[in-house]
Motif scaffolding. Sequence first.
Motif, short mmCIF file in Angstrom:
data_model
loop_
_atom_site.label_atom_id
_atom_site.label_comp_id
_atom_site.label_asym_id
_atom_site.label_seq_id
_atom_site.Cartn_x
_atom_site.Cartn_y
_atom_site.Cartn_z
N SER A 111 0.84 -1.26 0.10
CA SER A 111 0.03 -0.10 0.14
C SER A 111 0.78 0.94 -0.03
N ASP A 112 1.86 1.32 0.76
CA ASP A 112 2.97 2.43 0.89
C ASP A 112 3.64 2.54 -0.51
N LEU A 113 3.90 1.43 -1.27
CA LEU A 113 4.66 1.70 -2.49
C LEU A 113 3.46 2.23 -3.51
N ILE A 114 2.40 1.76 -3.39
CA ILE A 114 1.39 2.37 -4.47
C ILE A 114 1.20 3.81 -4.09
N LYS A 115 1.12 4.25 -2.81
CA LYS A 115 0.80 5.50 -2.61
C LYS A 115 2.25 6.54 -3.08
N ILE A 116 3.27 5.89 -2.78
CA ILE A 116 4.63 6.69 -3.25
C ILE A 116 4.66 7.03 -4.57
N TYR A 117 4.17 5.81 -5.43
CA TYR A 117 4.46 5.93 -6.74
C TYR A 117 3.07 6.47 -7.46
N LYS A 118 2.22 6.85 -6.40
CA LYS A 118 0.94 7.31 -7.03
C LYS A 118 0.16 6.42 -8.18
N ARG A 119 -0.11 5.33 -7.58
CA ARG A 119 -0.53 4.22 -8.47
C ARG A 119 -1.73 3.71 -8.37
N GLU A 120 -2.81 4.29 -7.45
CA GLU A 120 -4.10 4.11 -6.99
C GLU A 120 -4.93 3.72 -8.07
N ASN A 121 -4.87 4.52 -9.31
CA ASN A 121 -5.74 4.32 -10.42
C ASN A 121 -5.19 3.57 -11.45
N LEU A 122 -3.89 2.81 -11.34
CA LEU A 122 -3.39 1.83 -12.10
C LEU A 122 -3.04 0.56 -11.55
N THR A 123 -3.56 0.33 -10.28
CA THR A 123 -3.39 -1.01 -9.66
C THR A 123 -4.59 -1.54 -9.22
N VAL A 124 -4.42 -2.97 -9.50
CA VAL A 124 -5.58 -3.76 -8.82
C VAL A 124 -5.01 -4.77 -8.00
N TRP A 125 -5.34 -5.05 -6.70
CA TRP A 125 -4.83 -6.08 -5.95
C TRP A 125 -6.15 -6.77 -5.02
N ASP A 146 -10.73 -13.91 1.50
CA ASP A 146 -11.55 -12.99 1.71
C ASP A 146 -10.91 -11.92 2.84
N GLU A 147 -10.14 -12.76 3.74
CA GLU A 147 -9.57 -11.94 4.80
C GLU A 147 -8.23 -11.16 4.29
N ILE A 148 -7.59 -11.61 3.30
CA ILE A 148 -6.80 -10.82 2.83
C ILE A 148 -7.22 -9.45 2.01
N THR A 149 -8.32 -9.60 1.28
CA THR A 149 -8.72 -8.69 0.20
C THR A 149 -9.44 -7.64 1.25
N ARG A 150 -10.15 -8.16 2.35
CA ARG A 150 -10.70 -7.01 3.20
C ARG A 150 -9.59 -6.27 4.03
N LYS A 151 -8.59 -6.71 4.21
CA LYS A 151 -7.33 -6.04 4.76
C LYS A 151 -6.68 -5.18 3.68
N CYS A 152 -6.58 -5.47 2.41
CA CYS A 152 -6.24 -4.62 1.37
C CYS A 152 -7.11 -3.25 1.14
N TYR A 153 -8.42 -3.77 1.24
CA TYR A 153 -9.38 -2.55 1.10
C TYR A 153 -9.31 -1.72 2.27
N LYS A 154 -9.21 -2.05 3.71
CA LYS A 154 -9.11 -1.14 4.78
C LYS A 154 -7.60 -0.46 4.62
N ALA A 155 -6.54 -0.98 4.12
CA ALA A 155 -5.23 -0.42 4.06
C ALA A 155 -5.48 0.56 3.03
N ASN A 156 -5.97 0.74 1.93
CA ASN A 156 -6.22 1.62 0.77
C ASN A 156 -7.16 1.40 -0.17
N PRO A 157 -8.55 1.99 0.41
CA PRO A 157 -9.68 1.79 -0.23
C PRO A 157 -9.57 2.56 -1.64
N ASP A 158 -8.81 3.35 -2.03
CA ASP A 158 -8.59 4.08 -3.27
C ASP A 158 -8.14 3.05 -4.42
#
Length: 313
Positions: A162-176, A181-193
């Motif tokens: 999540s930090d790397l996605i933010k540093i490189y401003k890749r929210e709109n270019l990344t799917v994760w 389901d537990e991992i995916t929910r944590k991903c969404y909580k870490a960075n819902p954008d």
Amino acid sequence: MIFYTIIGSYVLTSVLLFKYPMLIHKKKRVKFTCQHISHRGGAGENYENTMNAFKRAVKIGTQMLELDCHLTKDGEVVVSHDQNLLRCTGVNKNICDVNYNQLPLIKSSLPIDFDPDVIYVGSDNEDDRKFPLLKDVFETFPDMPINIDIKINDDLLIQKVSDLIKIYKRENLTVWGNFSDEITRKCYKANPDVHLLFSMKRVAILVFLMYSGLLPFVPLKETHLEIFLPSIYLRKKTNTVYNYLMKKLFCKIINLLLIRKCLFDHLQARGIHVYFWVLNRDEEFSQAFNLGATGVMTDYPTKLKSYLQNKKI
């Protein structure tokens, strides 16, 4: 009489909104549309999840790179499908137990998971067989959509990605996300954008909502559905006739419940992209696009490119 009126109204409203979901939902804004997706960078044409594979796939014209991430002992986010290094390197150690600069090289010959009995054999150049860091991939391909599979349930790994996605401003270019389901929910909580994948549990809920008629009324936080064509599992050899028959039954159930063009059309009307994985044959490409897939994930970027050009898709 009132009961039947209510049921009839519900069914008619559900059918109408299933076909025209934007009457009550705001369409999701995904800034990229990818028909051509290279699985692990194109595992059938280069060493999987390496910089060479990614560079070659981009040169061919892929529209998205798919990769997997783990965390090394010294806290580096490394690109690798397996946590254990045995399959790829011959060394029976977990990535989390090895510092990044101590990771062994990938073997010179590597089996292709989704093309049984086929082994990729490349050069002996050591640089071609190194595990890359995720930050190096982001730096090398700043404008390329990237699909990230978070392979293990590790809070630190999710936070660092999540930090790397933010540093490189890749929210709109990344799917994760992940099947979990537990991992995916944590991903969404870490960075819902960041664009989000459906987990396996959420796919099951999706199927229930569709057949109950509730799907048109329910908001969805996910932006990408990644599913498999059941037939790809029949490729792999089984030890017994029983196992083969069970696999065949499983495929029939998935085909019956999930592989529905009307579902994919509904999702895409809501701005949710539908990807099929991992397809390596022309007849599979055709089946996926005939079903209304947004894109196809493949081990053979050259083959998929030729198919898209020949079919003018």
